[in-house]
Design a protein around this motif. Structure first.
Motif, mmCIF file in Angstrom:
data_model
loop_
_atom_site.group_PDB
_atom_site.id
_atom_site.type_symbol
_atom_site.label_atom_id
_atom_site.label_comp_id
_atom_site.label_asym_id
_atom_site.label_seq_id
_atom_site.Cartn_x
_atom_site.Cartn_y
_atom_site.Cartn_z
ATOM 1 N N MET A 1 -17.103 3.514 5.985
ATOM 2 C CA MET A 1 -17.963 4.068 4.904
ATOM 3 C C MET A 1 -17.362 4.858 4.082
ATOM 4 S SD MET A 1 -21.780 5.582 5.500
ATOM 5 C CE MET A 1 -23.092 4.703 4.082
ATOM 6 N N PRO A 2 -17.512 4.732 2.745
ATOM 7 C CA PRO A 2 -16.692 5.446 1.763
ATOM 8 C C PRO A 2 -17.300 6.797 1.653
ATOM 9 C CG PRO A 2 -17.320 3.754 0.606
ATOM 10 C CD PRO A 2 -17.716 3.374 2.026
ATOM 11 N N ASN A 3 -16.713 7.978 1.447
ATOM 12 C CA ASN A 3 -17.319 9.321 0.978
ATOM 13 C C ASN A 3 -18.146 9.018 -0.358
ATOM 14 O OD1 ASN A 3 -17.867 11.858 0.319
ATOM 15 N ND2 ASN A 3 -15.844 12.729 0.910
ATOM 16 N N PRO A 4 -19.352 9.519 -0.412
ATOM 17 C CA PRO A 4 -19.873 9.291 -1.808
ATOM 18 C C PRO A 4 -19.664 10.347 -2.813
ATOM 19 C CG PRO A 4 -21.658 10.129 -0.080
ATOM 20 C CD PRO A 4 -20.189 9.835 0.658
ATOM 21 N N LYS A 5 -18.967 11.526 -2.245
ATOM 22 C CA LYS A 5 -18.527 12.645 -3.108
ATOM 23 C C LYS A 5 -17.111 12.273 -3.688
ATOM 24 C CE LYS A 5 -21.717 15.916 -1.380
ATOM 25 N NZ LYS A 5 -22.054 17.302 -0.960
ATOM 26 N N GLY A 6 -16.542 11.207 -3.325
ATOM 27 C CA GLY A 6 -15.131 11.057 -3.776
ATOM 28 C C GLY A 6 -14.026 11.535 -2.855
ATOM 29 N N SER A 7 -12.987 11.306 -3.442
ATOM 30 C CA SER A 7 -11.840 11.407 -2.470
ATOM 31 C C SER A 7 -11.619 13.164 -2.198
ATOM 32 C CB SER A 7 -10.515 10.957 -3.005
ATOM 33 O OG SER A 7 -10.281 11.515 -4.514
ATOM 34 N N PRO A 8 -10.890 13.627 -1.377
ATOM 35 C CA PRO A 8 -10.366 15.114 -1.171
ATOM 36 C C PRO A 8 -10.060 15.772 -2.540
ATOM 37 C CG PRO A 8 -10.047 13.831 0.681
ATOM 38 C CD PRO A 8 -10.159 12.753 -0.257
ATOM 39 N N GLU A 9 -9.249 14.880 -3.074
ATOM 40 C CA GLU A 9 -8.461 15.467 -4.201
ATOM 41 C C GLU A 9 -9.530 15.790 -5.436
ATOM 42 O OE1 GLU A 9 -7.640 12.190 -3.468
ATOM 43 O OE2 GLU A 9 -6.332 13.036 -2.168
ATOM 44 N N ASN A 10 -10.642 15.212 -5.395
ATOM 45 C CA ASN A 10 -11.873 15.535 -6.552
ATOM 46 C C ASN A 10 -12.645 16.770 -6.023
ATOM 47 O OD1 ASN A 10 -11.152 13.253 -7.837
ATOM 48 N ND2 ASN A 10 -12.829 11.812 -6.797
ATOM 49 N N LEU A 11 -12.587 17.009 -4.923
ATOM 50 C CA LEU A 11 -13.279 18.209 -4.319
ATOM 51 C C LEU A 11 -12.393 19.768 -4.528
ATOM 52 C CD1 LEU A 11 -14.658 16.522 -0.890
ATOM 53 C CD2 LEU A 11 -15.801 16.919 -3.295
ATOM 54 N N LYS A 12 -11.183 19.745 -5.053
ATOM 55 C CA LYS A 12 -10.601 20.977 -5.349
ATOM 56 C C LYS A 12 -11.431 21.968 -6.199
ATOM 57 C CE LYS A 12 -5.989 18.681 -5.105
ATOM 58 N NZ LYS A 12 -4.671 18.210 -5.635
ATOM 59 N N ASN A 13 -11.273 23.199 -5.883
ATOM 60 C CA ASN A 13 -11.981 24.244 -6.666
ATOM 61 C C ASN A 13 -11.730 23.903 -8.103
ATOM 62 O OD1 ASN A 13 -13.032 25.346 -4.256
ATOM 63 N ND2 ASN A 13 -11.495 27.001 -4.023
ATOM 64 N N PHE A 14 -12.652 24.403 -8.920
ATOM 65 C CA PHE A 14 -12.579 24.388 -10.213
ATOM 66 C C PHE A 14 -11.889 25.643 -10.631
ATOM 67 C CE2 PHE A 14 -14.620 25.228 -14.448
ATOM 68 C CZ PHE A 14 -14.029 24.072 -15.319
ATOM 69 N N THR A 15 -11.181 25.637 -11.727
ATOM 70 C CA THR A 15 -10.325 26.945 -12.571
ATOM 71 C C THR A 15 -10.770 26.802 -13.918
ATOM 72 O OG1 THR A 15 -8.532 25.622 -12.549
ATOM 73 C CG2 THR A 15 -8.411 26.874 -10.652
ATOM 74 N N THR A 16 -10.867 28.219 -14.292
ATOM 75 C CA THR A 16 -11.470 28.483 -15.753
ATOM 76 C C THR A 16 -10.616 29.524 -16.272
ATOM 77 O OG1 THR A 16 -13.280 28.982 -17.150
ATOM 78 C CG2 THR A 16 -13.049 30.188 -15.159
ATOM 79 N N ASP A 17 -10.329 29.430 -17.570
ATOM 80 C CA ASP A 17 -9.682 30.406 -18.460
ATOM 81 C C ASP A 17 -10.738 31.350 -19.277
ATOM 82 O OD1 ASP A 17 -10.752 28.555 -20.368
ATOM 83 O OD2 ASP A 17 -8.650 28.503 -21.289
ATOM 84 N N ARG A 18 -11.750 31.491 -18.766
ATOM 85 C CA ARG A 18 -12.754 32.388 -19.293
ATOM 86 C C ARG A 18 -12.434 33.793 -18.671
ATOM 87 N NH1 ARG A 18 -17.146 29.937 -21.632
ATOM 88 N NH2 ARG A 18 -17.413 27.703 -21.495
ATOM 89 N N GLU A 19 -13.172 34.562 -19.397
ATOM 90 C CA GLU A 19 -13.034 36.036 -19.085
ATOM 91 C C GLU A 19 -13.871 36.178 -17.871
ATOM 92 O OE1 GLU A 19 -13.879 38.882 -22.061
ATOM 93 O OE2 GLU A 19 -12.867 38.009 -23.468
ATOM 94 N N GLU A 20 -14.977 35.622 -17.991
ATOM 95 C CA GLU A 20 -16.167 35.630 -16.917
ATOM 96 C C GLU A 20 -16.268 34.234 -16.201
ATOM 97 O OE1 GLU A 20 -19.459 38.178 -16.869
ATOM 98 O OE2 GLU A 20 -19.016 38.859 -18.768
#
Length: 62
Positions: A1-20
């Motif tokens: 059964m496939p993972n409903p949240k996608g592949s492990p590559e899609n679950l990487k932490n989100f990064t941002t260039d914002r001050e906060e």
């Protein structure tokens, strides 16, 4: 059964260039007309963040 949240590559932490980093959410009530107008913006989430920050800055300046 496939993972409903996608592949492990899609679950990487989100990064941002914002001050906060954007680490929390806000939920509020609005009229249906307001919701539709916000949805027509190029980036609705950023539009809301900017509008709220502008209002907070104006209030702080008083």
């Amino acid at each position: 059964m496939p993972n409903p949240k996608g592949s492990p590559e899609n679950l990487k932490n989100f990064t941002t260039d914002r001050e906060e980093p954007l680490t929390t959410t806000i939920s509020f009530r609005a009229t249906e007309k307001m919701k539709q107008e916000v949805k027509t913006q190029d980036d609705p989430a950023e539009f809301c963040r900017e509008a709220i920050q502008k209002a907070l800055d104006e209030k702080k300046g008083k």
